[in-house]
Write an enzyme that holds these catalytic residues in place. Sequence first.
Site, PDB file in Angstrom:
ATOM      1  CB  CYS A   2      -0.825  -0.427   1.314  1.00 58.08           C
ATOM      2  SG  CYS A   2      -1.835  -1.691   1.887  1.00 58.08           S
ATOM      3  NE  ARG A  27       4.412   1.949  -1.232  1.00 56.39           N
ATOM      4  CZ  ARG A  27       5.199   1.913   0.186  1.00 56.39           C
ATOM      5  NH1 ARG A  27       6.303   2.443  -0.066  1.00 56.39           N
ATOM      6  NH2 ARG A  27       4.918   1.361   1.839  1.00 56.39           N
ATOM      7  CD1 TRP A  75      -0.310  -5.259  -3.783  1.00 58.29           C
ATOM      8  CD2 TRP A  75       0.093  -5.950  -2.179  1.00 58.29           C
ATOM      9  NE1 TRP A  75       0.301  -6.598  -3.618  1.00 58.29           N
ATOM     10  CE2 TRP A  75       1.137  -6.906  -2.854  1.00 58.29           C
ATOM     11  CE3 TRP A  75       0.579  -5.919  -0.574  1.00 58.29           C
ATOM     12  CZ2 TRP A  75       1.477  -7.809  -2.560  1.00 58.29           C
ATOM     13  CZ3 TRP A  75       1.093  -6.848  -0.249  1.00 58.29           C
ATOM     14  CH2 TRP A  75       1.620  -8.486  -1.624  1.00 58.29           C
ATOM     15  CG  ASN A  99       0.435   1.852   3.485  1.00 57.78           C
ATOM     16  OD1 ASN A  99      -0.925   1.837   3.488  1.00 57.78           O
ATOM     17  ND2 ASN A  99       1.742   2.805   3.340  1.00 57.78           N
ATOM     18  N   GLY A 100      -0.270  -1.575   6.720  1.00 57.76           N
ATOM     19  CA  GLY A 100       0.323  -2.272   7.204  1.00 57.76           C
ATOM     20  C   GLY A 100      -1.039  -3.573   7.503  1.00 57.76           C
ATOM     21  CD  GLU A 478      17.765 -16.876 -10.494  1.00 59.24           C
ATOM     22  OE1 GLU A 478      17.466 -17.633 -11.462  1.00 59.24           O
ATOM     23  OE2 GLU A 478      17.488 -16.408  -9.647  1.00 59.24           O
ATOM     24  CE  LYS A 482      19.302 -12.816 -11.261  1.00 58.98           C
ATOM     25  NZ  LYS A 482      17.933 -13.555 -11.291  1.00 58.98           N
ATOM     26  CD  GLU A 485      19.110 -12.596 -15.032  1.00 55.18           C
ATOM     27  OE1 GLU A 485      19.146 -12.431 -13.893  1.00 55.18           O
ATOM     28  OE2 GLU A 485      18.788 -12.540 -15.659  1.00 55.18           O
ATOM     29  CG  HIS A 501      28.826 -38.630 -14.984  1.00 56.85           C
ATOM     30  ND1 HIS A 501      29.516 -39.529 -15.030  1.00 56.85           N
ATOM     31  CD2 HIS A 501      28.400 -38.666 -14.022  1.00 56.85           C
ATOM     32  CE1 HIS A 501      28.792 -40.318 -13.883  1.00 56.85           C
ATOM     33  NE2 HIS A 501      27.901 -39.266 -13.302  1.00 56.85           N
ATOM     34  CE  LYS A 597      11.727  -7.057 -13.724  1.00 52.72           C
ATOM     35  NZ  LYS A 597      12.445  -8.973 -12.317  1.00 52.72           N
TER      36      LYS A 597
HETATM   37  O1  M6R Z   1       8.766 -12.422 -15.577  1.00 57.56           O
HETATM   38  P1  M6R Z   1       8.785 -13.766 -15.829  1.00 57.56           P
HETATM   39  O2  M6R Z   1       9.595 -14.569 -14.901  1.00 57.56           O
HETATM   40  O3  M6R Z   1       8.517 -14.979 -16.308  1.00 57.56           O
HETATM   41  O4  M6R Z   1      10.445 -13.972 -17.183  1.00 57.56           O
HETATM   42  C1  M6R Z   1      10.969 -15.147 -16.960  1.00 57.56           C
HETATM   43  C2  M6R Z   1      12.499 -14.331 -17.460  1.00 57.56           C
HETATM   44  O5  M6R Z   1      12.661 -13.893 -18.641  1.00 57.56           O
HETATM   45  C3  M6R Z   1      13.697 -13.856 -16.412  1.00 57.56           C
HETATM   46  O6  M6R Z   1      12.936 -14.898 -15.099  1.00 57.56           O
HETATM   47  C4  M6R Z   1      14.788 -13.607 -17.159  1.00 57.56           C
HETATM   48  O7  M6R Z   1      15.365 -14.758 -16.799  1.00 57.56           O
HETATM   49  C5  M6R Z   1      15.159 -12.937 -15.481  1.00 57.56           C
HETATM   50  N1  M6R Z   1      15.742 -12.258 -16.418  1.00 57.56           N
HETATM   51  C6  M6R Z   1      15.851 -13.605 -14.456  1.00 57.56           C
HETATM   52  O8  M6R Z   1      16.618 -12.376 -13.844  1.00 57.56           O
END
Ligand code: M6R
Length: 602
Positions: A2, A27, A75, A99-100, A478, A482, A485, A501, A597
């Site tokens: 919120c 937010r 929210w 909020n809260g 993951e 990270k 990326e 292997h 994104k």
């Molecule tokens: O919005 P989504 O979770 O469906 O997106 C999937 C991927 O494009 C997303 O997780 C991407 O790998 C990010 N950049 C990870 O940091």
Amino acid sequence: MCGIVGYIGHKEKKEILLDGLQELEYRGYDSAGIAIIEDGTLKHFKEIGKLENLRQKTKSYTSNGFGVAIGHTRWATHGKPTELNAHPHLGEYSFIIHNGIIENYQEIKNELTAEGVQFVSQTDTEVIVHSFENENHTAKTPFEAFTNTVKKLEGAYATLLVTKAAPNTIFFAKSRSPMLIGFDGDDVYFASSDSPVIGKANEVYYLEDGEYGYAKSGEVKLFDANGERKISKQALATDKVLAQKDGYRFFMEKEIYEQSRVMSETMMGRVLDSGIDFDEFDKSLFDGIYAIKICACGTSYHSALAASYLFERIAKMRCDIEIASEFRYKEPFLTDKTLFITVSQSGETADTLEALKMAKRAGLKSLSICNVDNSSIVRESDAAILTRAGIEKGVASTKAFATQAMVLWMLSLYIGQLRNTIPKDKIEIEIDAMLHTPKALVVEDKLHERIHRLSKRYLHGHGFFFIGRDIFYPLALEGALKLKEISYLHAEGYPAGEMKHGPIALADSELFTIALMPKTLLYDKMKSNVEELSARDATILAISPETFELADDFIQTKHANHPMVEFFEMMVVTQLLALEISVRLGNDVDMPRNLAKSVTVE
Ligand code: M6R
């Protein structure tokens, strides 16, 4: 999450509120509303959905002259996102925004209901305004009524109240939810964070827990449990983006730090003492279901892969995971006994959305796990569980991953309860571990500082292997994603037992191995795998609660009694490592090259 804004002065109030709320859009919210008192007249407007809807609704309204005004983006926590549940909430002659969470709201509601007060919303917030008006029958002043009301509240609140009983005043109180007061001459502003008041106020006071008071044409009075307090104003920053980052260098960094808090939101109302409950769907969703298929991309695929271990182990349900872009063209064999789950932060990823449409055409029931309400994937699914991470701005996903993993863990336990595959004492162990997760996600200064120092040794070399076993294998994937990326360095995630292997052929001192070595899961097996790498002179960074003498570098995590608690703590370490290496390399971690994104193209 919120958002709150408030204003008292002569300026046009509607635009101040709407602009302020717009600044808080990041937010996340699902409805919005404003209330204004001018010339003793109370006006209010509420709408569900985007702020644009509220703008349209208030198009023909302007407010001139002196008045008080409050606005809110909600929210949903208690009660669905409906207009009735949207703030401000009305008593007979007063409005409240909050909020809260008022933890003892049910108790207060019962007392007021017994006295004949009628409630119209499902929210916890509504008790504040009725409580105030109830107190105001007997109190000497509206401020005394407000003070008595605040004293009754337990839980978290940042709240503003306006009332015809004191039409030139805004009453405020704060405990465990952020709120500030902005000053510009006689004009006074309120907001949940800096950004709505930047460019409007020039000084600011950040309220402390337990503080409350009132603002009245040019005068602000502040109190706490010890009586009246002096307001020590400070100058306000002028850069909006900087303000939204709350002092962090990057949104990604802020989002890593937020994980502990948002995880509590993810669990709220779902993790109960007795087990897991989801309001979002009926248990009949699982009627006739014998298997689960999860489709996702990128980071979301990694949380799904971690969940596949949990679904089979806890729910004893067959669970296959597919990368959405692969699934679409493999001519998959689908049966209606399979529940089709999609996982997506944005809810707009084209490959995941198309996979979902294919599954629906094949007659499968669908459930999405998503961070964005009303997104395409949520709308397309039979049911949805929102992850409640709040808006994630960093392109490299962090808190979205954490909350997805939590929702999937909760879901595995939910199905286990439903199918009676997990005994009561085991449910208690899982619940206890879930409730410990927010603590495991707290970023301690000491840890961040250590990772910052270590990071300088990892800026060269010919690549990284992140290795782990079981649920720590998806976490290794993951961690590697990270790092690549945002640092643009080569990194791979691998199941530790698979190194021998083939990939072990790459081992040498310039190959950095990040070893995830939890104590609660396959520690000895993992140790042997790391020893094999060390014997071939690979440089090892071990992450573990147990000191490991063969490691070149070591980050010590805490001993825990559940693998998922270790999972979340190690997740934070890998996120910070990626961040610190990338910052040293001079990269813009919030907007890494070539990435978007939301990937809405195939
Ligand atoms: O919005 P989504 O979770 O469906 O997106 C999937 C991927 O494009 C997303 O997780 C991407 O790998 C990010 N950049 C990870 O940091």
